[in-house]
Scaffold this motif. Structure first.
Motif, PDB file in Angstrom:
ATOM      1  N   CYS A  63       2.846   0.980   5.366  1.00  0.00           N
ATOM      2  CA  CYS A  63       2.018  -0.161   4.741  1.00  0.00           C
ATOM      3  C   CYS A  63       2.947  -0.959   3.994  1.00  0.00           C
ATOM      4  O   CYS A  63       3.971  -0.706   3.671  1.00  0.00           O
ATOM      5  N   SER A  65       2.099  -1.603   0.570  1.00  0.00           N
ATOM      6  CA  SER A  65       2.113  -1.403  -0.998  1.00  0.00           C
ATOM      7  C   SER A  65       2.259   0.074  -1.071  1.00  0.00           C
ATOM      8  O   SER A  65       2.512   0.830  -2.182  1.00  0.00           O
ATOM      9  N   GLY A  66       1.866   1.068  -0.044  1.00  0.00           N
ATOM     10  CA  GLY A  66       1.885   2.606  -0.264  1.00  0.00           C
ATOM     11  C   GLY A  66       0.510   3.120  -0.404  1.00  0.00           C
ATOM     12  O   GLY A  66       0.276   4.330  -0.042  1.00  0.00           O
ATOM     13  N   LEU A  67      -0.434   2.322  -0.896  1.00  0.00           N
ATOM     14  CA  LEU A  67      -1.853   2.954  -0.943  1.00  0.00           C
ATOM     15  C   LEU A  67      -2.448   2.972   0.346  1.00  0.00           C
ATOM     16  O   LEU A  67      -2.982   4.276   0.617  1.00  0.00           O
ATOM     17  N   ARG A  68      -2.356   2.148   1.114  1.00  0.00           N
ATOM     18  CA  ARG A  68      -2.735   2.321   2.597  1.00  0.00           C
ATOM     19  C   ARG A  68      -2.454   3.432   3.413  1.00  0.00           C
ATOM     20  O   ARG A  68      -2.939   4.388   4.276  1.00  0.00           O
ATOM     21  N   TYR A  70      -0.966   6.078   2.061  1.00  0.00           N
ATOM     22  CA  TYR A  70      -1.394   7.560   1.467  1.00  0.00           C
ATOM     23  C   TYR A  70      -3.016   7.590   2.122  1.00  0.00           C
ATOM     24  O   TYR A  70      -3.258   8.692   2.637  1.00  0.00           O
ATOM     25  N   VAL A  71      -3.813   6.785   2.069  1.00  0.00           N
ATOM     26  CA  VAL A  71      -5.226   7.093   2.440  1.00  0.00           C
ATOM     27  C   VAL A  71      -5.115   7.266   4.165  1.00  0.00           C
ATOM     28  O   VAL A  71      -5.664   7.995   4.643  1.00  0.00           O
ATOM     29  N   ASP A  86       4.633   9.837   4.442  1.00  0.00           N
ATOM     30  CA  ASP A  86       4.715   8.204   4.040  1.00  0.00           C
ATOM     31  C   ASP A  86       5.768   7.804   4.011  1.00  0.00           C
ATOM     32  O   ASP A  86       6.928   8.397   3.711  1.00  0.00           O
TER      33      ASP A  86
END
Length: 86
Positions: A63, A65-68, A70-71, A86
């Motif tokens: 993704c 940023s990394g947040l999506r 991770y999810v 990731d």
């Protein structure tokens, strides 16, 4: 905490199934050159489109940023994907 595993940024992705969970405008602006074979499945659609990915293949999620990612990794692992990075 060990919830997800990470690959080095310069890892060879040719042996992995790559899932790009960014939105189409983000992908158009900055495509993943090293992962032209990536499945493009926005995070908001991932649960409905799990059948497009192979749960038996090692999978890398990407993704912006990394947040999506991770999810998305957590969603994949909760749905039978065993080797997710990731």
């Amino acid at each position: 905490d060990g919830f997800v595993r990470f690959l080095d940024p310069d890892a060879d992705l040719s042996q992995y199934q790559v899932i790009d969970v960014r939105n189409p405008p983000e992908i158009e602006k900055a495509p993943l050159a090293e992962a032209a074979h990536a499945l493009k499945i926005p995070l908001d659609e991932l649960r409905d489109r799990l059948d497009e990915a192979d749960a038996n293949k090692p999978t890398v999620v990407s993704c912006a940023s990394g947040l999506r990612s991770y999810v998305a990794s957590r969603i994949l692992m909760q749905n039978g994907f065993r080797e997710v990075y990731d």
